[in-house]
Design a protein around this motif. Sequence first.
Motif, PDB file in Angstrom:
ATOM      1  N   TRP A 566       0.869  -1.190   0.000  1.00  8.22           N
ATOM      2  CA  TRP A 566       0.000   0.000   0.000  1.00  8.22           C
ATOM      3  C   TRP A 566       0.902   1.234   0.000  1.00  8.22           C
ATOM      4  CZ3 TRP A 566      -5.471  -0.577   0.569  1.00  8.22           C
ATOM      5  CH2 TRP A 566      -6.186   0.626   0.572  1.00  8.22           C
ATOM      6  N   ALA A 567       0.988   1.891  -1.150  1.00  8.38           N
ATOM      7  CA  ALA A 567       1.832   3.087  -1.300  1.00  8.38           C
ATOM      8  C   ALA A 567       3.268   2.823  -0.853  1.00  8.38           C
ATOM      9  CB  ALA A 567       1.235   4.261  -0.524  1.00  8.38           C
ATOM     10  N   THR A 568       3.758   1.623  -1.159  1.00  9.14           N
ATOM     11  CA  THR A 568       5.073   1.209  -0.698  1.00  9.14           C
ATOM     12  C   THR A 568       5.686   0.244  -1.705  1.00  9.14           C
ATOM     13  OG1 THR A 568       4.291   1.366   1.586  1.00  9.14           O
ATOM     14  CG2 THR A 568       6.360   0.203   1.256  1.00  9.14           C
ATOM     15  N   SER A 569       7.008   0.315  -1.860  1.00  5.02           N
ATOM     16  CA  SER A 569       7.737  -0.660  -2.659  1.00  5.02           C
ATOM     17  C   SER A 569       8.342  -1.697  -1.721  1.00  5.02           C
ATOM     18  CB  SER A 569       8.842   0.017  -3.468  1.00  5.02           C
ATOM     19  OG  SER A 569       9.612  -0.941  -4.179  1.00  5.02           O
ATOM     20  N   VAL A 570       8.113  -2.983  -2.020  1.00  6.76           N
ATOM     21  CA  VAL A 570       8.525  -4.064  -1.129  1.00  6.76           C
ATOM     22  C   VAL A 570       9.142  -5.199  -1.953  1.00  6.76           C
ATOM     23  CG1 VAL A 570       7.691  -5.852   0.460  1.00  6.76           C
ATOM     24  CG2 VAL A 570       6.787  -3.526   0.626  1.00  6.76           C
ATOM     25  N   ARG A 571      10.168  -5.862  -1.347  1.00  2.00           N
ATOM     26  CA  ARG A 571      10.739  -7.078  -1.932  1.00  2.00           C
ATOM     27  C   ARG A 571      10.326  -8.272  -1.077  1.00  2.00           C
ATOM     28  NH1 ARG A 571      16.051  -5.913  -1.968  1.00  2.00           N
ATOM     29  NH2 ARG A 571      16.460  -6.842   0.082  1.00  2.00           N
ATOM     30  N   TYR A 572       9.703  -9.265  -1.713  1.00  2.00           N
ATOM     31  CA  TYR A 572       9.309 -10.499  -1.027  1.00  2.00           C
ATOM     32  C   TYR A 572      10.157 -11.661  -1.550  1.00  2.00           C
ATOM     33  CZ  TYR A 572       5.085  -8.169   0.740  1.00  2.00           C
ATOM     34  OH  TYR A 572       4.202  -7.335   1.381  1.00  2.00           O
ATOM     35  N   ASP A 573      10.482 -12.609  -0.644  1.00  2.00           N
ATOM     36  CA  ASP A 573      11.283 -13.759  -1.044  1.00  2.00           C
ATOM     37  C   ASP A 573      11.011 -14.940  -0.109  1.00  2.00           C
ATOM     38  OD1 ASP A 573      13.045 -15.233  -2.527  1.00  2.00           O
ATOM     39  OD2 ASP A 573      14.813 -14.021  -2.053  1.00  2.00           O
ATOM     40  N   ASP A 574      11.419 -16.128  -0.578  1.00  2.00           N
ATOM     41  CA  ASP A 574      11.378 -17.358   0.214  1.00  2.00           C
ATOM     42  C   ASP A 574       9.993 -17.617   0.813  1.00  2.00           C
ATOM     43  OD1 ASP A 574      14.041 -17.778  -0.354  1.00  2.00           O
ATOM     44  OD2 ASP A 574      14.740 -16.758   1.456  1.00  2.00           O
ATOM     45  N   VAL A 575       8.999 -17.708  -0.042  1.00  2.00           N
ATOM     46  CA  VAL A 575       7.642 -18.029   0.393  1.00  2.00           C
ATOM     47  C   VAL A 575       7.529 -19.533   0.616  1.00  2.00           C
ATOM     48  CG1 VAL A 575       5.203 -18.021  -0.249  1.00  2.00           C
ATOM     49  CG2 VAL A 575       6.656 -16.067  -0.836  1.00  2.00           C
ATOM     50  N   ARG A 576       6.995 -19.929   1.766  1.00  2.00           N
ATOM     51  CA  ARG A 576       6.790 -21.350   2.045  1.00  2.00           C
ATOM     52  C   ARG A 576       5.471 -21.539   2.783  1.00  2.00           C
ATOM     53  NH1 ARG A 576      10.731 -25.047   1.672  1.00  2.00           N
ATOM     54  NH2 ARG A 576       9.844 -26.289   3.363  1.00  2.00           N
ATOM     55  N   VAL A 577       4.733 -22.573   2.393  1.00  2.00           N
ATOM     56  CA  VAL A 577       3.546 -23.000   3.134  1.00  2.00           C
ATOM     57  C   VAL A 577       3.750 -24.467   3.470  1.00  2.00           C
ATOM     58  CG1 VAL A 577       1.041 -23.212   3.164  1.00  2.00           C
ATOM     59  CG2 VAL A 577       2.112 -21.374   1.840  1.00  2.00           C
ATOM     60  N   THR A 578       3.746 -24.775   4.766  1.00  2.00           N
ATOM     61  CA  THR A 578       4.000 -26.147   5.219  1.00  2.00           C
ATOM     62  C   THR A 578       2.934 -26.577   6.205  1.00  2.00           C
ATOM     63  OG1 THR A 578       5.396 -25.381   7.048  1.00  2.00           O
ATOM     64  CG2 THR A 578       6.496 -25.837   4.954  1.00  2.00           C
ATOM     65  N   THR A 579       2.803 -27.906   6.352  1.00  2.00           N
ATOM     66  CA  THR A 579       1.943 -28.438   7.399  1.00  2.00           C
ATOM     67  C   THR A 579       2.667 -28.340   8.730  1.00  2.00           C
ATOM     68  OG1 THR A 579       2.787 -30.696   7.246  1.00  2.00           O
ATOM     69  CG2 THR A 579       0.987 -30.076   5.741  1.00  2.00           C
ATOM     70  N   PRO A 580       1.958 -28.472   9.866  1.00  2.00           N
ATOM     71  CA  PRO A 580       2.648 -28.463  11.162  1.00  2.00           C
ATOM     72  C   PRO A 580       3.723 -29.552  11.263  1.00  2.00           C
ATOM     73  CG  PRO A 580       0.313 -28.162  11.477  1.00  2.00           C
ATOM     74  CD  PRO A 580       0.503 -28.481  10.030  1.00  2.00           C
ATOM     75  N   SER A 638       5.024 -18.698   5.598  1.00  2.00           N
ATOM     76  CA  SER A 638       6.141 -17.826   5.956  1.00  2.00           C
ATOM     77  C   SER A 638       6.691 -17.134   4.719  1.00  2.00           C
ATOM     78  CB  SER A 638       7.257 -18.637   6.637  1.00  2.00           C
ATOM     79  OG  SER A 638       7.761 -19.621   5.775  1.00  2.00           O
ATOM     80  N   VAL A 639       7.268 -15.947   4.922  1.00  2.00           N
ATOM     81  CA  VAL A 639       7.828 -15.158   3.833  1.00  2.00           C
ATOM     82  C   VAL A 639       8.839 -14.168   4.419  1.00  2.00           C
ATOM     83  CG1 VAL A 639       5.973 -13.449   3.984  1.00  2.00           C
ATOM     84  CG2 VAL A 639       7.259 -13.678   1.851  1.00  2.00           C
ATOM     85  N   LYS A 640       9.845 -13.829   3.629  1.00  2.00           N
ATOM     86  CA  LYS A 640      10.788 -12.783   3.999  1.00  2.00           C
ATOM     87  C   LYS A 640      10.375 -11.509   3.270  1.00  2.00           C
ATOM     88  CE  LYS A 640      14.914 -15.466   5.168  1.00  2.00           C
ATOM     89  NZ  LYS A 640      14.272 -16.793   5.209  1.00  2.00           N
ATOM     90  N   ALA A 641      10.333 -10.381   3.987  1.00  2.00           N
ATOM     91  CA  ALA A 641       9.851  -9.122   3.413  1.00  2.00           C
ATOM     92  C   ALA A 641      10.814  -7.989   3.742  1.00  2.00           C
ATOM     93  CB  ALA A 641       8.467  -8.800   3.943  1.00  2.00           C
ATOM     94  N   THR A 642      11.085  -7.144   2.737  1.00  2.00           N
ATOM     95  CA  THR A 642      11.970  -5.990   2.916  1.00  2.00           C
ATOM     96  C   THR A 642      11.311  -4.761   2.302  1.00  2.00           C
ATOM     97  OG1 THR A 642      13.877  -7.462   2.661  1.00  2.00           O
ATOM     98  CG2 THR A 642      14.291  -5.086   2.574  1.00  2.00           C
ATOM     99  N   LYS A 643      11.146  -3.738   3.088  1.00  2.00           N
ATOM    100  CA  LYS A 643      10.612  -2.477   2.566  1.00  2.00           C
ATOM    101  C   LYS A 643      11.723  -1.737   1.839  1.00  2.00           C
ATOM    102  CE  LYS A 643       8.683   1.996   4.023  1.00  2.00           C
ATOM    103  NZ  LYS A 643       8.102   2.769   5.151  1.00  2.00           N
ATOM    104  N   LEU A 644      11.469  -1.332   0.584  1.00  2.00           N
ATOM    105  CA  LEU A 644      12.457  -0.612  -0.206  1.00  2.00           C
ATOM    106  C   LEU A 644      12.244   0.899  -0.133  1.00  2.00           C
ATOM    107  CD1 LEU A 644      12.469  -2.929  -3.367  1.00  2.00           C
ATOM    108  CD2 LEU A 644      13.976  -3.019  -1.353  1.00  2.00           C
ATOM    109  N   SER A 645      11.001   1.335  -0.173  1.00  2.00           N
ATOM    110  CA  SER A 645      10.680   2.766  -0.083  1.00  2.00           C
ATOM    111  C   SER A 645       9.172   2.918   0.031  1.00  2.00           C
ATOM    112  CB  SER A 645      11.189   3.518  -1.326  1.00  2.00           C
ATOM    113  OG  SER A 645      10.564   3.030  -2.495  1.00  2.00           O
TER     114      SER A 645
END
Length: 822
Positions: A566-580, A638-645
Amino acid sequence: MSRRRILTRAGAALLLSTALLAMPGTSVAAPEYTITLDPGAAGVEIPDSMYGVFFEDINYAADGGLYAELVRNRSFEFLPADNASFTGLTAWITPGTTADDDGRLHERNRTYLRLAGGQSLTNAGYNSGIAVRGGALYDFSIWVAGSAPLTVTLHDAAGQALAAPLTITTRGDGWAKYTGTLRATRTTDAGRLTVRAGGTGALRVDEVSLFPRDTFRNRPNGLRRDLAEKIAALDPGFVRFPGGCLVNTGSHYGYDAASNYERARSYQWKDTVGPVEQRATNRNFWGYNQSYGLGYYEYFQFSEDIGAMPLPVVPALVTGCGQNRATDDEALLQRHIQDTLDLIEFANGPVTSTWGKLRSDMGHPEPFGLTHVAVGNEENLPDAYFARFVKFRAAIEARYPQITVIGNTGPDDTGATFDRLWELNRQAGTEMVDEHYYNSPAWFLSHNERYDAYDRNGPAVFLGEYASLDNKLFNSLAEAAYMTGLERNADVVRMASYAPLLANIDHVQWRPDLIWFDNDESWGSTSYQVQKLFMNNVGDRTVPSSLAGPGLEPQPITGGVGLSTWATSVRYDDVRVTTPAGETLFADDFSGGADAWRPFTGRGAWSVVDGAYVQSDTAAQDTMVRGADITATDYDYSVKATKLSGAEGFLIGFGLKDTGAFYWWNLGGWNNTQGGIEKGVGGAKEQVLLKPSTVETGRTYDITIQVRGTSVKLLLDGVEWASFTDDQVTAPVAQVVTRDGDDLIVKVVNAQDRPAVTRVDLGGLRVDGRARATVITGDPAEQNTRSAEPIQPVTTTVTGISSDFTRTFPANSVTFLRLKTK
């Protein structure tokens, strides 16, 4: 002008098919739902005040609406202080000029018109003109200082007469009131009123008025009959007035020291009583001028006329409605407290008292029987508000211990302000508190049990304002389903009123609204028809009952996973969905591109950059993209997220169904100040939880969402950030059963697109084999409009009723079955 109300052909066919479907013997399917009564158990008493109306001067509801005055700006008081587009001659055509000096009619009626002999003034009323009906009488009045013959005419825009002219001769230099009557010769909604001055002398003119003789109850200075009759037809238990936001907001709170009058201040009841030419006008919070011709006396009288309890709301000197300000002027606070005591005296005091005498002088020597007073409206500063509320309450209880003093819980159904005000009201032993909320249909369908867990020994609830956010039938069905929960909890919810009540089709500041109107016609919304059905069939007590069937149990949070900004530049990486247990359900490190993702909202600039998925447009809002659909009920996302601007942080979506149904974890939202879970329902978003949150630019965050059925745990960098459980059920069917004397009223709402075949077990109660069925149904996207009102109740007599029977309740319907017990 007058039109014959018609049902659309499709609507009529639907109602006919609905009536046939509801007849005994037409159901072929086995019952899906079962309603079971326990007639031996004690239900809760339903007060006469259960449902009422809330009148606020919004959407031009008073002047140009319920107040029957046909002349707009009759006292030349529309000024730029009220609205930048106003002048003293707004709605007038005249070569005369306005003046504000010692020659005025009254101290609080400041502006008047200077008119020379041979000049005329013309008023076009509200909207497209003045509505008149052929053969009807119209009472004209005017205040004039000066001597001249006046000719008064009603005519259309082309100058063609609508009534025989009226001649009045004024005499003397002092102010005097002159009156006369016009009889319309034909019907139009675009009339004009013209007053022409003869002779050569100068005149001072003020308070030019034209009233239909045919007002509600034929009262002078009365109410527009069709609107008042529609309100009366609801059979309300109370009338809440005059607000709403205009009670406690405005530029100023007090009186101007020089003139004891000030424009642009909170609603002051003393401005609204006494002769109308001596009443103040005031800038309305909603952006227009209030004449106060419809004042506190008229409110009390209207409540009495329709058999409703009056429920005035007085200013607490703390703003609400999106503002945050409180007065520290103790003398001003004490003056408002005294004003409230004087108001009670005006309503209930003997004719020998100061304010009781004024009531008597206005034509009502008997007391109005006031029993409740609310202090404040939607205040955003809970501690400041409550410190003032307890002072009001102490003063009222000391002098009038029989009066119930109502507090409030702010502007929403949840949140910090709501929680704090409930805490303060409980601690102080407040007798009743006012809740307000406007939400999506899904919210109402999923919160039927809201009041089931309320403390039966705590303050009672006055639901002073509520509505689903549109005027379509589906909104009304959601409200109806919710109302079954209100009735079931009538020992807690003692009063409830839909809001707003009225809307002028040409001046709409808020929607949805219950009753719509133009100059000469009015029509009830679909919610009006539903509210009327409930309000006319309340009953004395509930009969305990239960409902079983599909769609009535909490559903696990399943659906797509998503990434958004939302009004932001973001980098997403390493998305994973796992069972318990660690089994991978979905994974993407974007090393091979982003083919597994597809647009969800169609916004933003998404691309793979250096092995990560980047949204680069800092102007784009709500840029959701959707990954895999997760059908497992227990999973970790889970996901890794970095705000760029940009301005905010991250939006991690889960449980995505469609663009109107999803969850997202908002981190660094609200200009990078708050975080929370928001739930999309029906195209709107609801806050599930909210707490402070800030996201740093350039820092990578590890985000994990653990879903276990309906429970969710949120982990930020491996530490629990928050958790919640969403076990609300968006129930498609709701019901309640009440007794009304010897009658049993089975009320069923089916807010889904298929019929609900339902077994009704009366628990051994013996009933007559015939019943009266009233059904409201149709296309859920349909609404009632000026041109057609397709959504109407249909009442039929049905047979085959017994202590255990099966009925098919039509798709998208509200059904009331009134059974006669033996």
